[in-house]
Scaffold this motif. Structure first.
Motif, PDB file in Angstrom:
ATOM      1  N   HIS A 186       0.872  -1.183   0.000  1.00 45.90           N
ATOM      2  CA  HIS A 186       0.000   0.000   0.000  1.00 45.90           C
ATOM      3  C   HIS A 186       0.904   1.228   0.000  1.00 45.90           C
ATOM      4  N   GLU A 188       1.070   5.514  -1.146  1.00 49.61           N
ATOM      5  CA  GLU A 188       0.319   6.707  -1.576  1.00 49.61           C
ATOM      6  C   GLU A 188       1.286   7.865  -1.752  1.00 49.61           C
ATOM      7  N   ASP A 331      -6.493   6.119  -8.139  1.00 50.04           N
ATOM      8  CA  ASP A 331      -6.603   5.202  -7.013  1.00 50.04           C
ATOM      9  C   ASP A 331      -6.759   3.799  -7.587  1.00 50.04           C
ATOM     10  N   ARG A 366      -2.306   6.521  -5.605  1.00 51.41           N
ATOM     11  CA  ARG A 366      -2.311   5.498  -4.557  1.00 51.41           C
ATOM     12  C   ARG A 366      -2.529   4.135  -5.217  1.00 51.41           C
TER      13      ARG A 366
END
Length: 804
Positions: A186, A188, A331, A366
């Motif tokens: 993950h 961003e 995203d 992200r």
């Protein structure tokens, strides 16, 4: 100047080779020309030696017994009947190879032969060595394995359930974790939620890449023998000899200095041979046990069962932009089906997000990616490793955004062109010919006159991408050079290049030879290239991530320039002129400033003799390591970073039969920024091969496994008859357009051309289908059935809107 053209000086020299002073001001005397490949005649005349061509005295033939269960514990293995069969010399099981292995040091989760349980149909369970293949096959039939079946998970959705976590495919690495999750990433960059909220237009979509395999013409093959001095030799159709040497030594507990790996000619790889495989460990141990050489050649069926093909990916993308077309936020959520083992999966998980941030600038980004184990054949790297699938989703999203904004797809990309500098995830881009790529395919396809203007059923679509020229981070961490080359020059004029890079058809041996011709002035036929032999050549990390032109090429340039300086100094001293006046070109050394009739030119062999008289034996080494400032200082920032980035744009033209759903791809125009084209014909071949592979994955290829309790996980099409790849009769017209944006990090400014040109093929075809019939296809492949159903659903939806 287009790389296919010559300067006036070069043209004059080509017409009159003796007119060497005409080359004095030429930028290049050997590079940029359409030269032959160094191994071309051997291959075209059938004289090349591949691994299976090698026969050693007393050689035995090996075979591997493979699991018939997708997920099961091994209760027992009885090999006694096989061992008693006349002509069988050795039988081994997982108990003989207890040390796990894996290409990534942190995720070693495989055994050469299954140790405690099997995890997919085709998993290796036992191996035999016998006097011939028939006897070896008969021996396999006499090995009795008792299995205790376990729950089978054929999709990431099944593997991620709580029930699956209770009986995982692999034991969890951390307490409380789901053992079916290999890696979760993950990352961003910027405030995605805030930028998305500010966007005037958003696009959401779900995309699916189906998973494909490499289908090289040559199956995997390996041979091993143990020499009287205890040195273990392995010949293998690998593309990573150095990594194979390391893993063989570790798993077999053998001194790495006494393990030699030789890579003969490779008949195709495309990433599918970029890690160790079960057969290499098996031939090595069987050779050690029997005292005789052992060969194992995969059958075509085994190649499908044991593949490391492209990951299926399920991708959910949300893209936001301002009214004027500036990209505000992306995203991306991705689930990767990794199959039964880790392979390169840790890297693939990062690649599924890290490589989307150029050539278009995104204000915030992200990505959330999860790689999941399933009970099917393990996935790994395939040409364009980990980034072809997300590029498919992203480029269709951009096309949807352009349509919603009322912009031409070319214009949307031009408005967001990043140029050079840092991407949003902090990768350093130092050259960028993307705008020239857009212009080239837009002009070649006559886009402005034809897009949205062709008759129904015909359409044009475009897409674009970027790719790395070698990874900044070696697979195992070390501070040593990523590439090294030794060059020797000899009194006859011959030049020998020794490098560890893997020639797998992409032309790395030829590229090193062209560099020697340029730097040392020798004709191509004077150059000998020796590669991929761990006893003879310096360490190189292998053929992956399009690394060899930049990394090995820079090392070769360094070694050759050291030698060139010695030759120029020695010859200049003999002539009484400064060394910079001495030029080496086209088989001669000459004084670049002397009149043509001054007699200051000698054959290159004589120049080498002059230099050896002065300096002694002439040899030099060169090495290359990546710069340290090309990535951000965050966890995972090295993965996906590169010394240089290539850029590509495609336009595809299709014809769709609405009655049948058949999609015919008529033309694909490809413009690729490869930096300097060291040999245009090699670059064009790589461009066309990449575009072909993308086209094949879009229209033809599909890797399927049976579902259900009976034979669930069994490959449904393990042959070249059932697994469809296009023949020459199926192919569109390919037009390769070379764009050169000289990169400061590449040798002579060169960048990659082997993988980047593939990425836009799939989304360009999808976008062209939309232009032709108004249907969006967000799942691959575009088979007649899938296209026909989409057309019917689209027509039904339009009918409902008319009624409403």
């Amino acid at each position: 100047m287009h790389p296919n053209e010559l300067t006036p000086a070069q043209q004059a020299a080509a017409e009159d080779p003796d007119r060497l002073p005409g080359l004095a001001d030429a930028e290049f005397t050997a590079l940029g020309r359409r030269a032959r490949r160094v191994e071309g005649l051997r291959k075209s005349t059938g004289r090349e030696i591949y691994t299976d061509d090698i026969v050693l005295p007393g050689m035995l033939h090996g075979k591997i017994l493979r699991s018939t269960e997708a997920h099961a514990r091994i209760v027992s293995i009885d090999t006694s009947e096989a061992e008693a069969l006349d002509g069988v010399y050795g039988v081994i099981t997982g108990r003989d190879l207890p040390t796990p292995y894996g290409i990534i040091p942190w995720t070693r989760d495989e055994h050469a032969l299954c140790f405690d349980k099997v995890r997919f149909i085709g998993d290796a369970v036992a191996a035999v060595a016998a006097v011939d293949e028939d006897t070896a096959n008969a021996a396999l039939g006499r090995i009795h394995v008792e299995y205790e079946p376990l729950p089978v998970y054929l999709s990431p959705e099944e593997s991620l359930t709580p029930e699956a976590a209770a009986e995982p495919i692999h034991a969890p690495r951390k307490p409380g974790a789901n053992g079916n999750v290999l890696k979760h990433v993950h990352l961003e960059f910027g405030d995605v939620d805030a930028r998305m909220a500010e966007a005037d237009v958003t696009i959401e979509g779900e995309y699916f890449f189906h998973g494909t395999t490499h289908t090289p013409i040559e199956p995997h093959c390996a041979i091993s023998r143990l020499n009287p001095d205890g040195a273990l030799e392995v010949w293998s159709s690998t593309q990573v000899p150095h990594y194979l040497q390391r893993e063989l030594a570790r798993v077999l507990d053998h001194d790495v200095a006494k393990v030699r790996v030789v890579q003969p000619a490779v008949g195709g790889a495309f990433g599918g041979k970029s890690e160790p495989f079960d057969l290499e460990f098996c031939v090595a141990l069987l050779a050690m046990r029997t005292g005789r050489p052992v060969k194992i050649l995969y059958t075509r069926e085994e190649l499908f069962y044991s593949h490391r093909g492209r990951h299926p990916m399920h991708m959910k993308y949300r893209l936001g932009a301002s009214r004027d077309g500036k990209l505000r936020a992306l995203d991306a959520h991705t689930t990767l089906d990794g199959g039964a083992y880790a392979s390169f999966g840790l890297v693939t998980t990062y690649y599924s997000g890290q490589l989307l941030t150029s050539p278009c600038h995104i204000e915030s980004y992200r990505f959330d990616s999860t790689r999941v184990y399933t009970n099917v054949a393990p996935c790994g790297p395939k040409r364009g490793h980990g980034s072809v699938q997300p590029r498919f989703a992203y480029e269709i999203s951009l096309d949807k955004m352009a349509e919603k904004l009322g912009l031409d797809p070319f214009e949307l990309r031009r408005r967001n062109f990043m140029g050079t500098g840092r991407t949003v995830n902090e990768f350093k881009v130092q050259s960028n010919g993307f705008l020239e790529c857009l212009e080239a395919v837009e002009r070649a396809s006559d886009w402005k006159k034809r897009h949205r203007r062709l008759p129904r059923g015909r359409g044009l679509g475009m897409a674009a991408s970027s790719y790395i020229s070698g990874t900044n981070y070696p697979i195992y961490p070390n501070a040593m050079p990523q590439a090294a080359v030794q060059v020797q020059i000899e009194r006859s004029g011959r030049v020998a290049i020794l490098h560890g890079a893997s020639e797998i058809g992409q032309g790395s041996d030829s590229t090193m030879a062209y560099i020697a011709c340029e730097e040392l002035g020798v004709p191509l036929e004077y150059v000998r290239v020796f590669s991929a032999d761990t006893d003879l050549t310096p360490v190189d990390l292998g053929a992956y991530s399009s690394r060899e032109t930049v990394m090995v090429g820079n090392a070769c340039v360094e070694a050759c320039r050291t030698l060139r300086a010695q030759v120029e100094e020695a010859v200049g001293e003999q002539w009484g002129v400064p060394a910079p006046r001495v030029r080496l070109a086209r088989g001669w050394a000459f004084d670049a400033e002397a009149p043509e009739d001054a007699g200051r030119r000698i054959p290159i062999s004589e120049a080498f003799n002059v230099a050896e008289t002065k300096f002694g034996l002439l040899g030099a080494v060169g090495s290359y390591d990546t710069p340290k400032d090309v990535h951000g200082e965050y966890r995972g920032g090295t993965i996906g970073s590169s010394p240089a980035y290539s850029f590509t744009a495609h336009v595809a033209e299709v014809e769709v039969e609405e009655d049948t759903g058949v999609v015919g791809v008529k033309n694909i125009w490809v413009a690729h920024d490869c930096g300097r084209a060291l040999n245009p014909v090699l670059v064009e071949g790589q461009i066309e091969g990449s575009a072909y592979m993308g086209f094949a994955e879009a229209i033809f290829e599909e890797q399927l496994f049976r579902e259900g309790e009976v034979e669930g996980g069994l490959h449904t099409s393990p042959s070249l008859l059932d697994y469809r790849i296009p023949t020459s009769m199926d192919c569109p017209e390919f037009e390769a357009l070379i764009v050169e944006s000289v990169d400061p990090e590449g040798p002579y400014g060169a960048k990659e051309a082997g993988e980047g040109p593939l990425h836009p093929s799939l989304p360009a075809i999808a976008n062209a289908i939309h232009d032709a019939v108004g249907v969006r296809l967000d799942a691959l492949p575009f088979t007649p059935q899938r296209v026909w159903r989409a057309l019917r659903a689209h027509a039904a939806g339009a009918a409902r809107e008319d009624v409403a």
